[in-house]
Structure formats: structure tokens, C-alpha cells
Design an enzyme around this catalytic site. Structure first.
Site, mmCIF file in Angstrom:
data_model
loop_
_atom_site.group_PDB
_atom_site.id
_atom_site.type_symbol
_atom_site.label_atom_id
_atom_site.label_comp_id
_atom_site.label_asym_id
_atom_site.label_seq_id
_atom_site.Cartn_x
_atom_site.Cartn_y
_atom_site.Cartn_z
ATOM 1 N N ASP A 1 3.942 3.601 6.573
ATOM 2 C CA ASP A 1 3.323 2.978 7.768
ATOM 3 C C ASP A 1 4.242 2.849 8.922
ATOM 4 O O ASP A 1 5.270 2.053 8.623
ATOM 5 C CB ASP A 1 2.282 2.327 7.443
ATOM 6 C CG ASP A 1 3.022 0.580 7.212
ATOM 7 O OD1 ASP A 1 3.585 0.765 6.241
ATOM 8 O OD2 ASP A 1 2.358 -0.214 7.945
ATOM 9 N N LYS A 56 16.984 4.567 1.769
ATOM 10 C CA LYS A 56 17.894 4.723 2.992
ATOM 11 C C LYS A 56 19.303 4.604 2.608
ATOM 12 O O LYS A 56 19.792 3.606 1.955
ATOM 13 C CB LYS A 56 17.300 3.770 4.041
ATOM 14 C CG LYS A 56 16.090 3.893 4.725
ATOM 15 C CD LYS A 56 15.714 3.024 5.748
ATOM 16 C CE LYS A 56 14.500 3.350 6.327
ATOM 17 N NZ LYS A 56 14.028 2.588 7.417
ATOM 18 N N LYS A 80 0.863 -1.258 0.004
ATOM 19 C CA LYS A 80 0.078 0.082 -0.081
ATOM 20 C C LYS A 80 0.782 1.157 0.122
ATOM 21 O O LYS A 80 0.345 2.420 -0.289
ATOM 22 C CB LYS A 80 -0.769 -0.097 1.283
ATOM 23 C CG LYS A 80 -1.759 -1.226 1.454
ATOM 24 C CD LYS A 80 -2.492 -1.126 2.972
ATOM 25 C CE LYS A 80 -3.250 -2.540 3.171
ATOM 26 N NZ LYS A 80 -3.477 -2.563 4.583
ATOM 27 N N GLU A 134 7.487 2.595 -6.116
ATOM 28 C CA GLU A 134 7.641 2.112 -4.711
ATOM 29 C C GLU A 134 7.837 3.436 -3.937
ATOM 30 O O GLU A 134 8.282 4.280 -4.390
ATOM 31 C CB GLU A 134 8.659 1.120 -4.861
ATOM 32 C CG GLU A 134 9.323 0.574 -3.495
ATOM 33 C CD GLU A 134 8.267 -0.487 -2.868
ATOM 34 O OE1 GLU A 134 6.853 0.319 -2.666
ATOM 35 O OE2 GLU A 134 8.400 -1.660 -2.367
ATOM 36 N N PHE A 137 13.608 4.908 10.967
ATOM 37 C CA PHE A 137 12.201 4.580 10.434
ATOM 38 C C PHE A 137 11.180 5.715 10.059
ATOM 39 O O PHE A 137 10.876 6.649 10.899
ATOM 40 C CB PHE A 137 11.566 3.678 11.566
ATOM 41 C CG PHE A 137 10.489 2.800 10.858
ATOM 42 C CD1 PHE A 137 10.788 1.439 10.447
ATOM 43 C CD2 PHE A 137 9.068 3.268 10.910
ATOM 44 C CE1 PHE A 137 9.905 0.821 9.841
ATOM 45 C CE2 PHE A 137 8.072 2.283 10.175
ATOM 46 C CZ PHE A 137 8.491 1.394 9.606
ATOM 47 N N ASP A 163 14.780 -0.095 1.125
ATOM 48 C CA ASP A 163 15.855 -0.297 2.516
ATOM 49 C C ASP A 163 16.982 -1.017 1.972
ATOM 50 O O ASP A 163 18.001 -0.600 1.462
ATOM 51 C CB ASP A 163 15.123 -1.008 3.607
ATOM 52 C CG ASP A 163 15.459 -0.768 4.833
ATOM 53 O OD1 ASP A 163 16.756 -0.958 4.962
ATOM 54 O OD2 ASP A 163 14.872 -0.785 6.009
HETATM 55 P P1 XMP Z 1 13.729 -3.671 1.480
HETATM 56 O O1 XMP Z 1 14.786 -3.981 2.561
HETATM 57 O O2 XMP Z 1 13.383 -4.947 0.721
HETATM 58 O O3 XMP Z 1 12.414 -3.127 2.177
HETATM 59 O O4 XMP Z 1 14.398 -2.498 0.434
HETATM 60 C C1 XMP Z 1 11.702 -2.393 1.622
HETATM 61 C C2 XMP Z 1 10.001 -2.235 2.069
HETATM 62 O O5 XMP Z 1 10.294 -2.413 3.474
HETATM 63 C C3 XMP Z 1 9.527 -1.473 4.163
HETATM 64 N N1 XMP Z 1 10.219 -0.320 4.806
HETATM 65 C C4 XMP Z 1 9.767 0.599 5.397
HETATM 66 N N2 XMP Z 1 8.529 1.066 5.537
HETATM 67 N N3 XMP Z 1 9.060 3.107 6.784
HETATM 68 C C5 XMP Z 1 7.986 2.120 6.365
HETATM 69 O O6 XMP Z 1 6.815 2.600 6.578
HETATM 70 C C6 XMP Z 1 10.417 2.847 6.723
HETATM 71 O O7 XMP Z 1 11.205 3.558 7.329
HETATM 72 C C7 XMP Z 1 10.746 1.258 5.801
HETATM 73 N N4 XMP Z 1 11.874 1.028 5.626
HETATM 74 C C8 XMP Z 1 11.630 -0.156 4.683
HETATM 75 C C9 XMP Z 1 8.558 -0.832 3.078
HETATM 76 O O8 XMP Z 1 7.497 -1.399 2.854
HETATM 77 C C10 XMP Z 1 9.302 -1.277 1.613
HETATM 78 O O9 XMP Z 1 8.570 -1.766 0.706
HETATM 79 MG MG MG Z 2 5.112 -0.864 4.775
#
Ligand code: XMP
Ligand code: MG
Length: 181
Positions: free
Chosen positions: A161, A133, A43, A101, A154, A105
Site C-alpha cells: 500500500d 529491495k 496487512k 512477509e 516505492f 527494505d
Molecule cells: P524494513 O525496512 O524494516 O521495512 O525492511 C519493511 C516494511 O516497510 C514497508 N515497505 C513498503 N511498503 N511499498 C510498501 O507498500 C514499499 O515499497 C515498501 N518498502 C517498505 C513494508 O510494510 C514492510 O513491512
Molecule cells: Mg505497508
């Protein structure tokens, strides 16, 4: 919500809007006169996607689609494979596809999704990510369209969310540790 849940505002509504406009301008040039399937990852990307597509020049022939992916908790970090909980409605073979997207992360979620979609034979496959990030190491994925490089905190708001809350905030904030500790 309790305003004290947000430690600080990282990007204001105006800053986000300006950057989204810049990304949309580049996308408008790159796909002028072409059809483009914009794939939102639900979402989190919903708010960014809604703002981005309305800033893209109407000369780009946009079709919307959505996916829902789930990573297998912490196991996903090692396997790097996501499962698709809701797949595309469109057939993307031979089409220009832009995945939208919210945040990268480790980048593993998006990398896995890209491999899945690339196997379907799109004409082109690119990524627009609002936030990445800065983890201090070489990213596994370099999106063609990237909004902002963020500190490793975060983040919530503008679609992001914590436990399904804070998505509707019109800015991006750093969540106070107190909320999740
Ligand atoms: P990766 O590590 O696969 O993760 O790149 C990406 C997904 O992790 C969630 N994500 C976050 N969601 N605040 C959020 O609300 C954050 O700071 C955060 N860091 C990672 C996100 O859903 C993304 O698709
Ligand atoms: Mg999320």
C-alpha cells in the site's frame, strides 16, 4: 484510483503467480508430512499468503496465524525494534514456523520479529518474502524463500500500500512520485 498513479508495472499477475508457484513447490518439498504454522504479517502479506498457501501441497499440515507489527516510524531504523500490536494466537514452541512477509527494505522489521519469535522456542523458523529491495549493500537478513529482488522504488499492489491504498491491484507497480511528493 487514477491509473496515472502507477508509473509502470514491475511484475504482472502472471509473473507473480509463476514465482509464487515456485516458492510453494520448494516449501511443499521441505515440509512434506510435517505441521507448519504459517505466520502472515498483516496487512501487506495477506494477498501473497493467500496465494502461496493454496499452492502448497496438502501433504503439508498448515495452520494459519497472523501478527500485526508496528515500527516506530523513522526511529525504528536506528533501534531496529518493532512492537507487536497483535500477537500470535498459537503457541509455537516445538513447531515449524514460516513467517510470510510482503517486502524487505532494510530488513529490520523482520529481523526484530524473528528474534521475538525465536525466543519462544520453535522447532524451526524460516521466512518467505515476496520482494526484497536491492539497496546495494549486504542485506541484514537472507530469507530462505525469496520471490524477487526489486529496484529501490516505492512499490504498490498485491497487498502493498501507500497510505492504505492500492493493496487490491492484481499486479505490482511502481508508484509515481507525484502521489507522495
Ligand atoms: P524494513 O525496512 O524494516 O521495512 O525492511 C519493511 C516494511 O516497510 C514497508 N515497505 C513498503 N511498503 N511499498 C510498501 O507498500 C514499499 O515499497 C515498501 N518498502 C517498505 C513494508 O510494510 C514492510 O513491512
Ligand atoms: Mg505497508
Amino acid at each position: 484510483m487514477n491509473p496515472a498513479d502507477i508509473k509502470s508495472v514491475l511484475y504482472t499477475t502472471a509473473q507473480i503467480e509463476e514465482r509464487v508457484g515456485e516458492l510453494a513447490a520448494r516449501i511443499s518439498v521441505d515440509y512434506r508430512g510435517e505441521k507448519l504454522i504459517v505466520v502472515g504479517v498483516l496487512k501487506g502479506a495477506s494477498i501473497f499468503m493467500a496465494d502461496l498457501i493454496r499452492k502448497i501441497d496438502p501433504e503439508v499440515d498448515i495452520v494459519l496465524d497472523f501478527v500485526v507489527v508496528s515500527s516506530y516510524g523513522s526511529a525504528a531504523a536506528s533501534s531496529g525494534v518493532v512492537s507487536i500490536k497483535k500477537d500470535l494466537d498459537c503457541d509455537i514452541a516445538g513447531c515449524n514456523v514460516l513467517i510470510v512477509e510482503d517486502i524487505l527494505d532494510t530488513g529490520l522489521t523482520l529481523k526484530s520479529l524473528m528474534e521475538n519469535l525465536r525466543a519462544r522456542g520453535p522447532k524451526s523458523l524460516e521466512v518467505a518474502v515476496l520482494l526484497r529491495k536491492d539497496l546495494g549493500n549486504e542485506p541484514v537478513l537472507k530469507p530462505k524463500y525469496l520471490g524477487m529482488e526489486t529496484p529501490n522504488e516505492f512499490l504498490v499492489g498485491y497487498g502493498l500500500d501507500y497510505d492504505e491504498r492500492y493493496r487490491s491491484l492484481p499486479y505490482i507497480g511502481i508508484l509515481d512520485e507525484r502521489v507522495y511528493q
